[in-house]
Design an enzyme around this catalytic site. Structure first.
Site, PDB file in Angstrom:
ATOM      1  N   TYR A 156      -6.203   0.705   0.224  1.00 20.19           N
ATOM      2  CA  TYR A 156      -5.462   0.013  -0.822  1.00 20.19           C
ATOM      3  C   TYR A 156      -4.679  -1.110  -0.181  1.00 20.19           C
ATOM      4  O   TYR A 156      -3.927  -0.894   0.772  1.00 20.19           O
ATOM      5  CB  TYR A 156      -4.503   0.985  -1.532  1.00 20.19           C
ATOM      6  CG  TYR A 156      -3.743   0.342  -2.667  1.00 20.19           C
ATOM      7  CD1 TYR A 156      -4.384   0.008  -3.857  1.00 20.19           C
ATOM      8  CD2 TYR A 156      -2.380   0.058  -2.544  1.00 20.19           C
ATOM      9  CE1 TYR A 156      -3.686  -0.586  -4.907  1.00 20.19           C
ATOM     10  CE2 TYR A 156      -1.674  -0.528  -3.584  1.00 20.19           C
ATOM     11  CZ  TYR A 156      -2.332  -0.846  -4.755  1.00 20.19           C
ATOM     12  OH  TYR A 156      -1.647  -1.426  -5.792  1.00 20.19           O
ATOM     13  N   ASP A 251      -3.482  -4.162   7.798  1.00 20.56           N
ATOM     14  CA  ASP A 251      -2.539  -4.086   6.690  1.00 20.56           C
ATOM     15  C   ASP A 251      -1.470  -3.061   7.082  1.00 20.56           C
ATOM     16  O   ASP A 251      -1.666  -1.850   6.974  1.00 20.56           O
ATOM     17  CB  ASP A 251      -3.260  -3.668   5.406  1.00 20.56           C
ATOM     18  CG  ASP A 251      -2.307  -3.558   4.234  1.00 20.56           C
ATOM     19  OD1 ASP A 251      -1.079  -3.561   4.461  1.00 20.56           O
ATOM     20  OD2 ASP A 251      -2.780  -3.451   3.087  1.00 20.56           O
ATOM     21  N   LYS A 279       7.445  -3.405   2.473  1.00 25.08           N
ATOM     22  CA  LYS A 279       8.233  -2.172   2.504  1.00 25.08           C
ATOM     23  C   LYS A 279       9.412  -2.228   3.491  1.00 25.08           C
ATOM     24  O   LYS A 279      10.436  -2.793   3.172  1.00 25.08           O
ATOM     25  CB  LYS A 279       7.317  -0.980   2.775  1.00 25.08           C
ATOM     26  CG  LYS A 279       6.209  -0.855   1.685  1.00 25.08           C
ATOM     27  CD  LYS A 279       5.482   0.453   1.758  1.00 25.08           C
ATOM     28  CE  LYS A 279       4.233   0.510   0.892  1.00 25.08           C
ATOM     29  NZ  LYS A 279       4.440   0.873  -0.487  1.00 25.08           N
TER      30      LYS A 279
HETATM   31  N1  HOZ Z   1       1.288   1.646  -1.637  1.00 26.89           N
HETATM   32  C1  HOZ Z   1       2.154   2.248  -2.585  1.00 26.89           C
HETATM   33  C2  HOZ Z   1       1.648   3.584  -3.058  1.00 26.89           C
HETATM   34  N2  HOZ Z   1       0.552   4.054  -2.410  1.00 26.89           N
HETATM   35  C3  HOZ Z   1       2.456   1.309  -3.654  1.00 26.89           C
HETATM   36  C4  HOZ Z   1       3.450   1.773  -4.609  1.00 26.89           C
HETATM   37  C5  HOZ Z   1       3.019   1.437  -5.972  1.00 26.89           C
HETATM   38  O1  HOZ Z   1       1.839   1.144  -6.194  1.00 26.89           O
HETATM   39  O2  HOZ Z   1       3.878   1.497  -6.837  1.00 26.89           O
END
Ligand code: HOZ
Length: 440
Positions: A156, A251, A279
Site C-alpha cells: 500500500y 516507501d 507519519k
Molecule cells: N497506512 C495506514 C494504514 N495502513 C494509513 C491510514 C489510513 O489509511 O487511514
C-alpha cells in the site's frame, strides 16, 4: 490509574455519546469517517469517537479509556501529547501558521532527515504519504524515461490511482484492492509482484526489459499486517534494479524513523534511489516527503522539469512537530522501543500458547501484527489465509477490555515510548483474558 490498567475490575462501558456522534458523522462523512480503515466495517460495530489522548491512552466522548495501539497509524511514536512536542508546537503557533514562502523549520527538518537516512542528499516535503509516493514515481518515470512501475500485491502506497492495484491496508480490509474509478489507463503501467519472492520480480523485468522505471516497495510490508523482508530480498531488488537501470524506491512512510534511527535503509543496509516518508516525520501533523540523491532530486521543479507543488508543503507546524519528535528519537529511544515491543511480542505468544490458540506475532521494532495462523506470513496471500474471523472476535474482546487495536487483521499495531512496562504487562494480561473468552 487508567481504567484499562485496573486489575480485575469489570469496566462497564457505555457508548451513548459515541453512538450519537457517529450517527451524525454518517450523515455528513462517507461511512462516518475520513479514512476507511477507521470504520469498523470489517470487524463490525461502530468505532468509539475519540475526545482526546495522552501518552498511550485514548479517551472517547463517553469517557471510556483505551490503551492505544493505533498511534494515529504510526506517527505517535512518542505517545500522544508528548510534552516537548506540545511545547514546540505551542511556540510555533505563536510564530505563524503557514506562509507559502520559504521558512526555517523546513530547512532544519530536511537537514535532520538527511543526516539520519544514509544516501539521502535532498528532500521535498509534501502533505501526506500518498503525495510522497505519487510524486516519487513521477520522478522515477521522468528520470528513466520509462513508464512501468512494479509494486507488490498487498503493498500500500497511498490511494493515488496507479497504486490501487492489488492494494493493501483499507483496500485489502474492505476487499477493494482494485478500486472502481481507477481507469485502465492509470493502472496499465503498474505491475504486481509477490513480496519476498524475487523470482516474481525477475519475471516482470524479463517480460519488459526496457520498460521498468522502478520498483516501489515497503521495506517492511506494513499494510497487510507486519511482514519483514526475507534475508536478501531487499538486496535482490537492488541488484535487479541495478541490472536494468531502474530505480529502487523505498516507501518508508511507515518504517521511516520508526524501525531505527536511520529507518529501514539503515536497518537493512540497502540503499534505494528514492525514498518516501510520512507519519513520524510530522509527529502527528499532516506531512509527507520524498527524497534521494541530488542528481535525481534536482529534476524536481523549480530545479528541473518534473512538476510538483503544494500550498501547505513544508508547513511550519508540521515541520516543528517532526523536528521535536525526531529530537527525542536517539539510539536509547530505539533500544527502549525494541525492549518493550519484544516483551509485548513474547507476552502475546505466551497468552496464545496458554489458551491453545495458533498464532504468529510478526514484528520489526515497534510495529507488529498478531496473525491467527499457523504458517509464517511472508506475503499477501499468506496474510489472507490467516483466521480473520478469529481476529474479529479478539478485536472486540480487547476493545471491551479497553485495548484499542487497529480494526483489521491486515494492519500493524504501533508501540510508542509512552507504552511503559505497566501498560505492556496489562495488555498481555488483557490479551490472555480476551483469548480465553473467544476460545471458550
Ligand atoms: N497506512 C495506514 C494504514 N495502513 C494509513 C491510514 C489510513 O489509511 O487511514
Amino acid at each position: 490509574m487508567i481504567k484499562s490498567l485496573a486489575a480485575n475490575e469489570h469496566v462497564v462501558r457505555v457508548y451513548d455519546q459515541s453512538r450519537k456522534w457517529f450517527e451524525r458523522a454518517e450523515r455528513v462523512l462517507p461511512g462516518g469517517v475520513n479514512s476507511p480503515v477507521r470504520a469498523f466495517r470489517s470487524v463490525g460495530g461502530d468505532p468509539p469517537v475519540i475526545a482526546g489522548a495522552a501518552g498511550a491512552v485514548l479517551v472517547d466522548v463517553d469517557g471510556n479509556e483505551y490503551i492505544d495501539y493505533i498511534g494515529s497509524w504510526g506517527p505517535m511514536i512518542l505517545g500522544h501529547r508528548e510534552a516537548t512536542v506540545v511545547a514546540a508546537l505551542r511556540a510555533a503557533v505563536d510564530t505563524g501558521l503557514s506562509y507559502g514562502a520559504p521558512s526555517t523549520p523546513e530547512v532544519l527538518l530536511a537537514e535532520e532527515i538527511i543526516s539520519r537516512a544514509p544516501g539521502l542528499d535532498m528532500i521535498r516535503f509534501v502533505n501526506s504519504g500518498t503525495e510522497a509516493t505519487m510524486s516519487a514515481i513521477r520522478l522515477a518515470r521522468a528520470a528513466t524515461k520509462r513508464d512501468v512501475i512494479i509494486k507488490f500485491s498487498g503493498g500500500y502506497h497511498g490511494h493515488a490511482d496507479s497504486f490501487l492495484v492489488q492494494a493493501g491496508s483499507g483496500a485489502a480490509t474492505f476487499g477493494l484492492p482494485d478500486s472502481p474509478g481507477v481507469t485502465a489507463g492509470a493502472a496499465q503501467d503498474t505491475r504486481c509482484a509477490i513480496y519476498n519472492d524475487l523470482g516474481s520480480v525477475r519475471r516482470l523485468f524479463e517480460a519488459e526489459p526496457q520498460r521498468i522505471a522502478g520498483i516501489i516497495v515497503e521495506p517492511v510490508a506494513g499494510n497487510v499486517g507486519c511482514i519483514p523482508p526475507a534475508p536478501g530480498f531487499l538486496a535482490g531488488l537492488r541488484a535487479l534494479c541495478n541490472r536494468s537501470a531502474s530505480l529502487l524506491i523505498f516507501d518508508e512512510v511507515m518504517t521511516g524513523f520508526r524501525v531505527s534511527r536511520g529507518g529501514a535503509i539503515e536497518l537493512y543496509s540497502v540503499r534505494p534511489d528514492l525514498v518516501t516518508f510520512g507519519k513520524v516525520i510530522g509527529g502527528g501533523l499532516p506531512v509527507g516527503a520524498y527524497g534521494g540523491r541530488a542528481e535525481l532530486m534536482r529534476l524536481v521543479a523549480p530545479s528541473g522539469p518534473v512538476y510538483q507543488a503544494g500550498t501547505l508543503s513544508g508547513n511550519p507546524l508540521a515541520m516543528t512537530g517532526g523536528l521535536a519528535t525526531l529530537a527525542m528519537l536517539d539510539k536509547a529511544a530505539y533500544s527502549e522501543l525494541e525492549r518493550r515491543s519484544a516483551r509485548l511480542e513474547e507476552g502475546l505468544l505466551m497468552a496464545c500458547k496458554s489458551t491453545h490458540v495458533r498464532a504468529r506475532v510478526q514484528r520489526v521494532g515497534s510495529m507488529l501484527t498478531l496473525f491467527f495462523a499457523d504458517h509464517d506470513v511472508r506475503n499477501y496471500a499468506d496474510a489472507q489465509r490467516a483466521d480473520h474471523g478469529r481476529f474479529k472476535k479478539f478485536f472486540h474482546a480487547m476493545l471491551r477490555r479497553g485495548v484499542h487495536l487497529p480494526p483489521s487483521g491486515y494492519e500493524c499495531w504501533f508501540v510508542s515510548l509512552a507504552h511503559d512496562d505497566q501498560i505492556i504487562e496489562r495488555t498481555v494480561e488483557l490479551a490472555g483474558e480476551a483469548l480465553s473468552e473467544i476460545t471458550q
